[in-house]
Structure formats: C-alpha cells, structure tokens
Design a protein around this motif. Structure first.
Motif, PDB file in Angstrom:
ATOM      1  N   GLY A  53       0.788  -1.227   0.000  1.00  0.00           N
ATOM      2  CA  GLY A  53       0.000   0.000   0.000  1.00  0.00           C
ATOM      3  C   GLY A  53       0.813   1.266   0.000  1.00  0.00           C
ATOM      4  O   GLY A  53       0.281   2.352  -0.252  1.00  0.00           O
ATOM      5  N   ASP A  54       2.121   1.166   0.294  1.00  0.00           N
ATOM      6  CA  ASP A  54       3.001   2.338   0.235  1.00  0.00           C
ATOM      7  C   ASP A  54       3.315   2.695  -1.219  1.00  0.00           C
ATOM      8  O   ASP A  54       3.215   1.851  -2.122  1.00  0.00           O
ATOM      9  CB  ASP A  54       4.326   2.063   0.945  1.00  0.00           C
ATOM     10  CG  ASP A  54       4.213   1.959   2.454  1.00  0.00           C
ATOM     11  OD1 ASP A  54       3.153   2.319   2.998  1.00  0.00           O
ATOM     12  OD2 ASP A  54       5.197   1.519   3.079  1.00  0.00           O
ATOM     13  N   ALA A  55       3.752   3.919  -1.424  1.00  0.00           N
ATOM     14  CA  ALA A  55       4.159   4.353  -2.760  1.00  0.00           C
ATOM     15  C   ALA A  55       5.226   5.428  -2.629  1.00  0.00           C
ATOM     16  O   ALA A  55       5.378   6.056  -1.579  1.00  0.00           O
ATOM     17  CB  ALA A  55       2.969   4.884  -3.551  1.00  0.00           C
ATOM     18  N   ILE A  56       5.939   5.635  -3.723  1.00  0.00           N
ATOM     19  CA  ILE A  56       6.933   6.699  -3.784  1.00  0.00           C
ATOM     20  C   ILE A  56       6.734   7.452  -5.098  1.00  0.00           C
ATOM     21  O   ILE A  56       6.557   6.843  -6.156  1.00  0.00           O
ATOM     22  CB  ILE A  56       8.366   6.134  -3.642  1.00  0.00           C
ATOM     23  CG1 ILE A  56       9.392   7.248  -3.573  1.00  0.00           C
ATOM     24  CG2 ILE A  56       8.688   5.149  -4.747  1.00  0.00           C
ATOM     25  CD1 ILE A  56      10.782   6.756  -3.148  1.00  0.00           C
ATOM     26  N   ALA A  57       6.713   8.773  -5.020  1.00  0.00           N
ATOM     27  CA  ALA A  57       6.536   9.632  -6.187  1.00  0.00           C
ATOM     28  C   ALA A  57       7.856  10.338  -6.474  1.00  0.00           C
ATOM     29  O   ALA A  57       8.402  11.021  -5.597  1.00  0.00           O
ATOM     30  CB  ALA A  57       5.426  10.648  -5.934  1.00  0.00           C
ATOM     31  N   LEU A  58       8.360  10.170  -7.688  1.00  0.00           N
ATOM     32  CA  LEU A  58       9.653  10.728  -8.086  1.00  0.00           C
ATOM     33  C   LEU A  58       9.447  11.750  -9.194  1.00  0.00           C
ATOM     34  O   LEU A  58       8.833  11.454 -10.216  1.00  0.00           O
ATOM     35  CB  LEU A  58      10.581   9.618  -8.580  1.00  0.00           C
ATOM     36  CG  LEU A  58      10.806   8.439  -7.629  1.00  0.00           C
ATOM     37  CD1 LEU A  58      11.621   7.352  -8.321  1.00  0.00           C
ATOM     38  CD2 LEU A  58      11.491   8.906  -6.352  1.00  0.00           C
ATOM     39  N   SER A  59       9.984  12.947  -8.994  1.00  0.00           N
ATOM     40  CA  SER A  59       9.786  14.032  -9.949  1.00  0.00           C
ATOM     41  C   SER A  59      11.051  14.475 -10.655  1.00  0.00           C
ATOM     42  O   SER A  59      11.033  15.443 -11.410  1.00  0.00           O
ATOM     43  CB  SER A  59       9.152  15.245  -9.241  1.00  0.00           C
ATOM     44  OG  SER A  59       7.898  14.905  -8.701  1.00  0.00           O
ATOM     45  N   ALA A  60      12.158  13.786 -10.420  1.00  0.00           N
ATOM     46  CA  ALA A  60      13.422  14.129 -11.068  1.00  0.00           C
ATOM     47  C   ALA A  60      13.909  12.946 -11.885  1.00  0.00           C
ATOM     48  O   ALA A  60      13.727  11.787 -11.484  1.00  0.00           O
ATOM     49  CB  ALA A  60      14.472  14.525 -10.030  1.00  0.00           C
ATOM     50  N   PRO A  61      14.540  13.195 -13.033  1.00  0.00           N
ATOM     51  CA  PRO A  61      15.054  12.093 -13.843  1.00  0.00           C
ATOM     52  C   PRO A  61      16.200  11.385 -13.131  1.00  0.00           C
ATOM     53  O   PRO A  61      16.851  11.942 -12.247  1.00  0.00           O
ATOM     54  CB  PRO A  61      15.542  12.797 -15.117  1.00  0.00           C
ATOM     55  CG  PRO A  61      15.838  14.192 -14.689  1.00  0.00           C
ATOM     56  CD  PRO A  61      14.826  14.517 -13.635  1.00  0.00           C
ATOM     57  N   GLY A  62      16.450  10.142 -13.545  1.00  0.00           N
ATOM     58  CA  GLY A  62      17.539   9.382 -12.952  1.00  0.00           C
ATOM     59  C   GLY A  62      17.200   7.916 -12.871  1.00  0.00           C
ATOM     60  O   GLY A  62      16.167   7.455 -13.382  1.00  0.00           O
ATOM     61  N   GLU A  63      18.065   7.162 -12.211  1.00  0.00           N
ATOM     62  CA  GLU A  63      17.894   5.721 -12.116  1.00  0.00           C
ATOM     63  C   GLU A  63      17.019   5.351 -10.927  1.00  0.00           C
ATOM     64  O   GLU A  63      17.161   5.895  -9.837  1.00  0.00           O
ATOM     65  CB  GLU A  63      19.252   5.042 -11.985  1.00  0.00           C
ATOM     66  CG  GLU A  63      19.200   3.529 -12.174  1.00  0.00           C
ATOM     67  CD  GLU A  63      20.578   2.916 -12.335  1.00  0.00           C
ATOM     68  OE1 GLU A  63      20.901   2.484 -13.458  1.00  0.00           O
ATOM     69  OE2 GLU A  63      21.327   2.898 -11.342  1.00  0.00           O
ATOM     70  N   VAL A  64      16.122   4.412 -11.165  1.00  0.00           N
ATOM     71  CA  VAL A  64      15.250   3.863 -10.128  1.00  0.00           C
ATOM     72  C   VAL A  64      15.654   2.408  -9.912  1.00  0.00           C
ATOM     73  O   VAL A  64      15.689   1.622 -10.872  1.00  0.00           O
ATOM     74  CB  VAL A  64      13.770   3.941 -10.535  1.00  0.00           C
ATOM     75  CG1 VAL A  64      12.874   3.382  -9.425  1.00  0.00           C
ATOM     76  CG2 VAL A  64      13.371   5.380 -10.868  1.00  0.00           C
ATOM     77  N   THR A  65      15.971   2.054  -8.668  1.00  0.00           N
ATOM     78  CA  THR A  65      16.404   0.696  -8.354  1.00  0.00           C
ATOM     79  C   THR A  65      15.390   0.011  -7.446  1.00  0.00           C
ATOM     80  O   THR A  65      15.033   0.547  -6.397  1.00  0.00           O
ATOM     81  CB  THR A  65      17.778   0.702  -7.658  1.00  0.00           C
ATOM     82  OG1 THR A  65      18.738   1.335  -8.510  1.00  0.00           O
ATOM     83  CG2 THR A  65      18.239  -0.716  -7.359  1.00  0.00           C
ATOM     84  N   LEU A  66      14.925  -1.167  -7.871  1.00  0.00           N
ATOM     85  CA  LEU A  66      14.047  -1.997  -7.057  1.00  0.00           C
ATOM     86  C   LEU A  66      14.859  -3.173  -6.539  1.00  0.00           C
ATOM     87  O   LEU A  66      15.515  -3.883  -7.316  1.00  0.00           O
ATOM     88  CB  LEU A  66      12.874  -2.525  -7.885  1.00  0.00           C
ATOM     89  CG  LEU A  66      11.998  -1.510  -8.623  1.00  0.00           C
ATOM     90  CD1 LEU A  66      10.899  -2.233  -9.393  1.00  0.00           C
ATOM     91  CD2 LEU A  66      11.406  -0.504  -7.675  1.00  0.00           C
ATOM     92  N   SER A  67      14.822  -3.406  -5.225  1.00  0.00           N
ATOM     93  CA  SER A  67      15.610  -4.475  -4.624  1.00  0.00           C
ATOM     94  C   SER A  67      14.970  -4.895  -3.306  1.00  0.00           C
ATOM     95  O   SER A  67      13.959  -4.323  -2.876  1.00  0.00           O
ATOM     96  CB  SER A  67      17.056  -4.013  -4.395  1.00  0.00           C
ATOM     97  OG  SER A  67      17.083  -2.907  -3.490  1.00  0.00           O
ATOM     98  N   GLY A  68      15.599  -5.881  -2.635  1.00  0.00           N
ATOM     99  CA  GLY A  68      15.151  -6.290  -1.303  1.00  0.00           C
ATOM    100  C   GLY A  68      13.727  -6.768  -1.254  1.00  0.00           C
ATOM    101  O   GLY A  68      13.017  -6.554  -0.267  1.00  0.00           O
ATOM    102  N   GLY A  69      13.285  -7.430  -2.313  1.00  0.00           N
ATOM    103  CA  GLY A  69      11.899  -7.851  -2.382  1.00  0.00           C
ATOM    104  C   GLY A  69      11.543  -8.961  -1.410  1.00  0.00           C
ATOM    105  O   GLY A  69      12.323  -9.892  -1.192  1.00  0.00           O
ATOM    106  N   GLU A  70      10.359  -8.852  -0.818  1.00  0.00           N
ATOM    107  CA  GLU A  70       9.779  -9.894   0.020  1.00  0.00           C
ATOM    108  C   GLU A  70       8.391 -10.185  -0.530  1.00  0.00           C
ATOM    109  O   GLU A  70       7.407  -9.590  -0.109  1.00  0.00           O
ATOM    110  CB  GLU A  70       9.731  -9.434   1.483  1.00  0.00           C
ATOM    111  CG  GLU A  70      11.105  -9.148   2.083  1.00  0.00           C
ATOM    112  CD  GLU A  70      11.043  -8.582   3.486  1.00  0.00           C
ATOM    113  OE1 GLU A  70       9.915  -8.480   4.041  1.00  0.00           O
ATOM    114  OE2 GLU A  70      12.101  -8.225   4.024  1.00  0.00           O
TER     115      GLU A  70
END
Length: 242
Positions: free
Chosen positions: A214-231
């Motif tokens: 249910g959490d989210a993150i909003a990013l407004s600047a260009p750059g790299e997005v890393t997804l990790s540590g998944g459960e």
C-alpha cells in the motif's frame, strides 16, 4: 486539478496508512488519491495518474452498471476473480495476474463483480487521464505470466502497444514486477517524465527506501530507479509525462 502541492520535493513517500479509507461492508477500499468522499488537496493526482483504489470486494458482490467518459481505466487483479460487463457488449472474467483495460472515451457503462460467492477478490482500480477527449470506447484484457515479471519490469501498458502491451491514450507507460530476495532491477527515468511506484503486495526497497503493501513513492526528477530487497513484492511502476 492535478498535482496541487504534491511536488514539494523530488521524492515523496506516500504511506499506506495515510490514504483515504472506506468500508461499505461488501467493499473495502483505500484511496491513494482523492476519490468520492475522500478529499486531500495534496493528493489530487500525479501527472495523468488520477486514481489508485486498493479494493477488496466480498464474494458475490460488486459494482453495478455505471457510466464513465474520457478516462483510461484498468483493474490489476491481485487475488481471486473479477468479472466485467459493459455497454459495448464485452464480458470477461480476469484472474489474479490479469489486467482488464477500458477506454471510456465518449462514454460507456460497465459493471465489475466478484463471481466467486465464497471468496473475496482483491484488485487495484486505476484511472488515468487521456491526452485526447471524445475517443472511441474500447476494452481489452491481458494475462501477465509470472515468469515475465519475475525479478524484472514487464511493460503492460504503453502509448504504442509495444512488447505485447495494452495501448493507452494516456501519456503513460506502466510496468509490473514481482520481486523476491536477492533480485534487483533498474529503470531509467528520462527528462520530462516522473514516476509513481506503488507496492501492491509484499515489501521492497525503491532507491534504498523500504516500502510495504500500500506504500508508494513519487519521483519528480530524472535518474535511475532501483528496485531491490523484495519480500514477495508485487510492484507497479508508472512512467508518466511530467
């Protein structure tokens, strides 16, 4: 109408408990953005993304026929089955891992029901604003095999319909990923775009920030997005026109 003061910083964390909540008995829903009786001027939308409703519908219950116009609307099924019928003559049942997508355009009526009388259906209902109004209504479905999103981002909605994705009229591309321990995937957000990453299930880190269901993150600047540590994380990433 959109964004209000949401872009006070380049990165905004939206925690699940901060969302609007509604309990109608047959329907339990959490609203990431202002919707129905829930209003928050800071969360009116994010670019063309207007609605993310985290819905749970009881067995045998659902939304009766109702109208929409000039929205791109899709349901991402997390658990159970979701049945769709509409005034265009379409009818389908989408299971977990599936997507049903509707271009409301000039106007359409539809219903969504849980055909399982014993078990609830859990899904995200998402609305996006198209770049053009008055389009011809349409309906599509898509099943995403688990292997196609295992530890990686699978494009399933895009402007050009590439890679087997559903074609949208909204200035958006939408990806899904299922992340478990030891997996990592990256996404480059270009200039002129912004991203909204929603944790539909489980937990994961986004740029080192731990998010839960249910959490989210909003990013407004260009750059790299890393997804990790998944459960056992089910992640939706929205690449949106700024």
């Amino acid at each position: 109408m959109f964004d209000a003061d949401i872009n006070r910083e380049d990165t905004i964390i939206r925690r699940a408990e901060e969302r609007g909540h509604a309990d109608h008995g047959w329907l339990k829903s959490a609203h990431s953005f202002s919707f129905a009786g829930y209003h928050d001027p800071d969360w009116m939308g994010f670019g063309p993304l207007r609605v993310i409703n985290d819905d749970q519908v009881a067995g045998g219950a659902g939304f009766p026929m109702h109208p929409h116009a000039d929205f791109e609307i899709f349901s991402y099924v997390l658990e159970g089955k979701l049945e769709h019928k509409d005034s265009m003559g379409n009818g389908s049942v989408v299971k977990a891992g599936g997507v049903q997508y509707m271009t409301a355009g000039t106007g359409v009526r539809h219903s969504e029901f849980n055909p399982d009388t014993e078990n609830p259906v859990k899904f995200l209902q998402i609305w996006m604003v198209p770049e053009e109004s008055g389009a011809k209504p349409g309906y599509q479905t898509l099943d995403i095999p688990p292997a196609e999103k295992d530890g990686k981002l699978r494009l399933f909605i895009s402007k050009d319909g590439r890679e087997g994705s559903i074609k949208t009229l909204a200035p958006a591309e939408v990806y899904a990923a299922h992340m478990t321990e030891g997996q990592e995937t990256r996404f480059t957000l270009p200039e002129g775009r912004k991203a909204y990453i929603h944790l539909a299930e489980g937990s994961a880190q986004v740029n080192g920030e731990r998010l839960w269901r249910g959490d989210a993150i909003a990013l407004s600047a260009p750059g790299e997005v890393t997804l990790s540590g998944g459960e056992e994380a089910e992640v939706l990433l929205f690449d949106l026109k700024a």
